[in-house]
Write an enzyme that holds these catalytic residues in place. Structure first.
Site, PDB file in Angstrom:
ATOM      1  N   ARG A 169      30.634  -8.551  17.781  1.00  0.00           N
ATOM      2  CA  ARG A 169      29.506  -8.338  16.871  1.00  0.00           C
ATOM      3  C   ARG A 169      29.612  -9.216  15.641  1.00  0.00           C
ATOM      4  O   ARG A 169      28.617  -9.735  15.141  1.00  0.00           O
ATOM      5  CB  ARG A 169      29.438  -6.861  16.475  1.00  0.00           C
ATOM      6  CG  ARG A 169      28.315  -6.508  15.533  1.00  0.00           C
ATOM      7  CD  ARG A 169      28.274  -5.020  15.298  1.00  0.00           C
ATOM      8  NE  ARG A 169      29.569  -4.523  14.802  1.00  0.00           N
ATOM      9  CZ  ARG A 169      29.848  -3.251  14.599  1.00  0.00           C
ATOM     10  NH1 ARG A 169      28.937  -2.329  14.889  1.00  0.00           N
ATOM     11  NH2 ARG A 169      31.025  -2.878  14.135  1.00  0.00           N
ATOM     12  N   HIS A 275      30.656   1.771  39.274  1.00  0.00           N
ATOM     13  CA  HIS A 275      31.123   2.222  37.959  1.00  0.00           C
ATOM     14  C   HIS A 275      32.533   2.812  38.096  1.00  0.00           C
ATOM     15  O   HIS A 275      32.793   3.964  37.731  1.00  0.00           O
ATOM     16  CB  HIS A 275      30.160   3.240  37.344  1.00  0.00           C
ATOM     17  CG  HIS A 275      30.258   3.294  35.843  1.00  0.00           C
ATOM     18  ND1 HIS A 275      29.190   3.603  35.039  1.00  0.00           N
ATOM     19  CD2 HIS A 275      31.306   3.091  35.003  1.00  0.00           C
ATOM     20  CE1 HIS A 275      29.561   3.579  33.768  1.00  0.00           C
ATOM     21  NE2 HIS A 275      30.851   3.273  33.718  1.00  0.00           N
TER      22      HIS A 275
END
Length: 312
Positions: A169, A275
């Site tokens: 980020r 997953h």
């Protein structure tokens, strides 16, 4: 009167949980184990889906801690505004790094070395040899350089990659080198042979891997997603893999579970796992250790680990 703690692991499997609480086991069963209004610490059932995970929260008027056993907390964030002020939402940092990083490497190697084709040939009783790329000398880009991203790089180190670039980020430096901000992706993508996604799902990363992102990846590059399915725009990915320009290895998809008949199942160059990054033999001991450590801190009124959000 004692307060209640709800755990997704049977309390008798722990040694010496803090005194002063009544412990209840709930793994998402239709009936609650006790009055939700008495619960002060809620350990969220693992991989039971958002609907089950949030179901008791409207009645948990005394809850102070919501502890997930997932690295991502996107399923729980929508419920946060409805909780009493000051409730701490904690994730499972430290639980999934090893197993998720293992799977990221397994998917990368399986895709590059053609393992799915070998399995299909074995099922058909056929010997199909051929040339396949190696991970050695490849340039790898890790998008999402938190604990899992760092663990992935740990496991890349012995494979003699030509370069590992890191994106998160915000920019920072690490002993291994710089971490670039998301804004640098357009310049980094064209050089990457393998792009591994391990970023949390946020407003900034939802649909991050869309048509523009994918168009900047080099021909023949591999996209590996062990993050969240919604980080990738499925329609845009299909447009690339169906032409054969890109390949993909996906532990998560959007939609998820991937329905029967979805074109991703049969798209060329796509490997799909269901997953499976977290649920391994590594999960339970780490999950139990986290739950107990958090309860010890909570009982002693000490700061909790892994707090990612607090209700207003």
């Amino acid at each position: 009167m004692t307060s209640d703690v709800w755990l997704p692991v049977r309390p008798d499997r722990f040694e010496r949980l803090p005194e002063g609480f009544d412990y209840h086991f709930w793994d998402g069963a239709p009936d609650f184990p006790a009055d939700p209004a008495r619960c002060v610490f809620y350990g969220v059932p693992y991989l039971k889906g958002q609907e089950i995970a949030v179901r008791p929260l409207p009645e948990m008027t005394a809850v102070r801690v919501v502890q997930t056993l997932t690295a991502g907390i996107d399923d729980m964030l929508p419920a946060l505004p409805g909780l009493p002020p000051g409730v701490r939402l904690c994730n499972a940092r430290g639980v999934h790094e090893a197993s998720t990083a293992e799977l990221a490497l397994a998917l990368t190697l399986a895709s590059l070395r053609g393992i799915p084709g070998f399995v299909r040939a074995q099922d058909a009783g056929m010997w199909r040899s051929g040339f396949h790329p190696a991970l050695a000398d490849k340039s790898v880009l890790i998008v999402g350089y938190g604990a899992i991203g760092s663990a992935i790089e740990d496991r890349l180190t012995p494979f003699e990659c030509a370069r590992v670039a890191r994106v998160a980020r915000s920019a920072r430096t690490t002993p291994r080198g710089p971490v670039h901000p998301l804004a640098d992706l357009p310049a980094l993508l064209p050089d990457a042979d393998v792009v591994i996604l391990s970023t949390p799902l946020t407003d900034a990363t939802r649909g991050l891997v869309g048509a523009d992102f994918l168009s900047r990846m080099k021909d023949g590059a591999l996209l590996v997603n062990v993050a969240r399915g919604a980080v990738v725009d499925t329609k845009s990915l299909l447009a690339e893999v169906e032409t054969g320009r890109l390949c993909a290895a996906l532990d998560v998809t959007d939609p998820e579970p991937l329905p029967a008949g979805h074109p991703l199942w049969h798209a060329p160059g796509v490997l799909i796992s269901p997953h499976a990054g977290g649920p391994t033999s590594a999960f339970l001991p780490r999950a139990m250790r986290l739950l107990k450590e958090q309860l010890v801190r909570f009982a002693a009124d000490e700061p909790l680990a892994n707090v990612v959000a607090t209700s207003d």
